[in-house]
Design a protein around this motif. Structure first.
Motif, PDB file in Angstrom:
ATOM      1  N   TRP A 258       0.859  -1.191   0.000  1.00 38.32           N
ATOM      2  CA  TRP A 258       0.000   0.000   0.000  1.00 38.32           C
ATOM      3  C   TRP A 258       0.893   1.239   0.000  1.00 38.32           C
ATOM      4  O   TRP A 258       2.042   1.196   0.474  1.00 38.32           O
ATOM      5  N   THR A 259       0.366   2.326  -0.505  1.00 40.30           N
ATOM      6  CA  THR A 259       1.061   3.596  -0.445  1.00 40.30           C
ATOM      7  C   THR A 259       0.270   4.565   0.410  1.00 40.30           C
ATOM      8  O   THR A 259      -0.957   4.421   0.561  1.00 40.30           O
ATOM      9  N   LEU A 268      -1.633  -0.896  -3.700  1.00 39.79           N
ATOM     10  CA  LEU A 268      -0.840  -0.959  -4.921  1.00 39.79           C
ATOM     11  C   LEU A 268      -1.351  -2.093  -5.802  1.00 39.79           C
ATOM     12  O   LEU A 268      -1.938  -3.073  -5.316  1.00 39.79           O
ATOM     13  N   GLU A 272       2.802  -3.008  -9.344  1.00 42.24           N
ATOM     14  CA  GLU A 272       3.490  -2.047  -8.471  1.00 42.24           C
ATOM     15  C   GLU A 272       4.146  -2.743  -7.291  1.00 42.24           C
ATOM     16  O   GLU A 272       5.247  -2.369  -6.875  1.00 42.24           O
TER      17      GLU A 272
END
Length: 306
Positions: A258-259, A268, A272
């Motif tokens: 996750w970002t 993501l 990614e």
């Protein structure tokens, strides 16, 4: 005082009556019992560089780091054998010199080192001595010190943006929803957030049962939530990676990511996650995928109701 009895020959003989312990003996016993209830903190020069810095003081009794560690192990065992709870803290020579200058103490005095450990070092990261080898103790202490430093920096960043409580609650909610979304298994989580140009990392291990029960170390969870809260609050370009596995050779570990974006965790994509996990963080060059690992998109984490 004595009392009498008869031996087989019919003669009377006397033997001393057992007397209660005298006052001196009782006092000594009481002091030993009290000593076991006084905790002890030892300041450890965990690596050769810290050790070398202390050799400048004439009252420092060691000239070999290996011998110093062996003697330290002996002292720890002796204290523990006597029933004393022993915590170990990092002894930082530079900080010690600053402490002595600020408090007008002689840095080349054992009493000054004792006061520094009691007043400064013991107030930060410590590790309980449980009989582990001193080398492992040093490694545990280094991890604890890094964790404490991360928590301090993240806490300062949060405090600069007002009341940290709402941000911490938000991060705790995100962690709870994240673990619920990935389900049962053994999860290893790494949160990375740069704050003021300094890359910070927090690590959390969690075991989630099939019934939803979560087992984790509260101290690690607090540090991760504090760092996550700081990242969500400051808008720093951080991220979170979670690796899940049940520890069986026939089931590959699953990696998700996750970002941190717009004050929340955004999943993501599988590509990614693969690129993030298979790229050297320092050089930017691709690295081969790890055997026995599969890459997946991050799960959706429902945001809190505003």
């Amino acid at each position: 005082m004595t009392h009498h009895t008869s031996d087989p020959t019919g003669q009377r003989r006397s033997r001393p009556r057992r007397r209660p312990p005298d006052r001196r003996s009782r006092d000594a016993t009481a002091r030993r019992a009290l000593r076991r209830e006084i905790p002890s903190t030892l300041g450890l020069l965990a690596d050769p560089d810290r050790f070398a810095a202390m050799r400048a003081y004439t009252t420092f009794a060691f000239d070999d780091h290996g011998d110093y560690l062996r003697q330290t192990q002996h002292v720890l065992r002796s204290l523990a054998a006597g029933g004393t709870h022993v915590a170990v803290a990092l002894f930082e020579p530079r900080e010690y010199a600053d402490y002595c200058a600020a408090t007008e103490q002689d840095p080349d005095a054992p009493a000054s080192r004792t006061r520094y450990v009691a007043e400064v070092a013991a107030g930060r990261a410590t590790v309980a001595y449980r009989g582990q080898p001193v080398e492992r103790l040093a490694a545990e202490l280094a991890t604890a010190a890094d964790r404490h430093a991360t928590w301090e920096r993240a806490t300062e960043a949060l405090a600069a943006h007002g009341d940290p409580a709402p941000a911490f609650d938000r991060a705790s909610l995100a962690l709870t929803h994240l673990l619920e979304s990935v389900g049962a298994g053994t999860h290893h989580m790494v949160c990375s957030v740069p704050l003021d140009g300094v890359p910070l990392v927090a690590v959390l291990h969690a075991d989630c049962d099939d019934d939803g029960t979560v087992h984790l170390a509260e101290a690690d969870a607090m540090v991760l939530c504090t760092l996550l809260a700081a990242g969500l609050t400051t808008g720093s370009p951080g991220g979170l990676v979670l690796r899940t596995g049940r520890g069986t050779p026939d089931a590959p570990d699953r990696v998700r990511g996750w970002t941190l974006r717009d004050g929340w965790l955004r999943p993501l994509t599988e590509a990614e996650v693969f690129n993030a996990y298979c790229t050297d963080a320092e050089t930017g060059e691709p690295v081969p995928p790890e055997p026995g690992v599969s890459y997946h998109a991050g799960t959706f984490i429902p945001p809190p109701e505003e």
